[in-house]
Design an enzyme around this catalytic site. Sequence first.
Site, PDB file in Angstrom:
ATOM      1  N   GLY A   1       0.873  -1.061  -0.026  1.00 34.47           N
ATOM      2  CA  GLY A   1       0.149   0.007   0.040  1.00 34.47           C
ATOM      3  C   GLY A   1       0.754   1.322   0.106  1.00 34.47           C
ATOM      4  O   GLY A   1       0.582   2.433   0.691  1.00 34.47           O
ATOM      5  N   HIS A   2       1.779   1.145  -0.968  1.00 38.16           N
ATOM      6  CA  HIS A   2       2.723   2.211  -0.925  1.00 38.16           C
ATOM      7  C   HIS A   2       3.428   2.270  -2.202  1.00 38.16           C
ATOM      8  O   HIS A   2       3.531   1.280  -2.966  1.00 38.16           O
ATOM      9  CB  HIS A   2       3.792   2.441   0.256  1.00 38.16           C
ATOM     10  CG  HIS A   2       4.608   1.262   0.615  1.00 38.16           C
ATOM     11  ND1 HIS A   2       4.372   0.129   1.264  1.00 38.16           N
ATOM     12  CD2 HIS A   2       5.870   1.175  -0.037  1.00 38.16           C
ATOM     13  CE1 HIS A   2       5.233  -0.797   1.250  1.00 38.16           C
ATOM     14  NE2 HIS A   2       6.348   0.005   0.377  1.00 38.16           N
ATOM     15  N   ALA A   3       4.295   3.424  -2.347  1.00 43.07           N
ATOM     16  CA  ALA A   3       5.337   3.560  -3.545  1.00 43.07           C
ATOM     17  C   ALA A   3       6.492   4.087  -3.036  1.00 43.07           C
ATOM     18  O   ALA A   3       6.562   4.706  -1.952  1.00 43.07           O
ATOM     19  CB  ALA A   3       4.835   4.157  -4.719  1.00 43.07           C
TER      20      ALA A   3
END
Length: 143
Positions: A53-55
Amino acid sequence: MSTPLERCHLVDLPKISDPRGNLTFIEGGRHIPFDIQRVYYLYDVPGGSERGGHAHKGLHQLIVAMSGSFDVILDDGTAKRRFHLNRSYYGLYVCPMIWRELDNFSSGSVCMVLASNRYDEDDYYRDYDQFLAAALPAPRSQP
């Protein structure tokens, strides 16, 4: 010109078979396009849970299912692709500026991640809308 998502791919890692058990190794700069600065792993993930749930702005990663299986969903802001990882001799190379989510963890699965840099909170996009604003060029106004 390829998109960020097209640069992400499965890496076939060396597998040395032996009746006593198999061996796989990973060398930075040879099997993956970066030097390894950090290794971490996810385990004991409860059924139905999601991770990621991130980059990352600049981090390169190789994700490996050391045991069991799980899915990795990659998103560059315009397209998404799901990879099912279930063999320890395959790794998923993830380049910078890709939103990632991990789900569908099997019981007893272990996810190992090799990273190009040490942990740096400033390298993260944790809000999807902020990631999109950075990943997608702003539309040009018409004259």
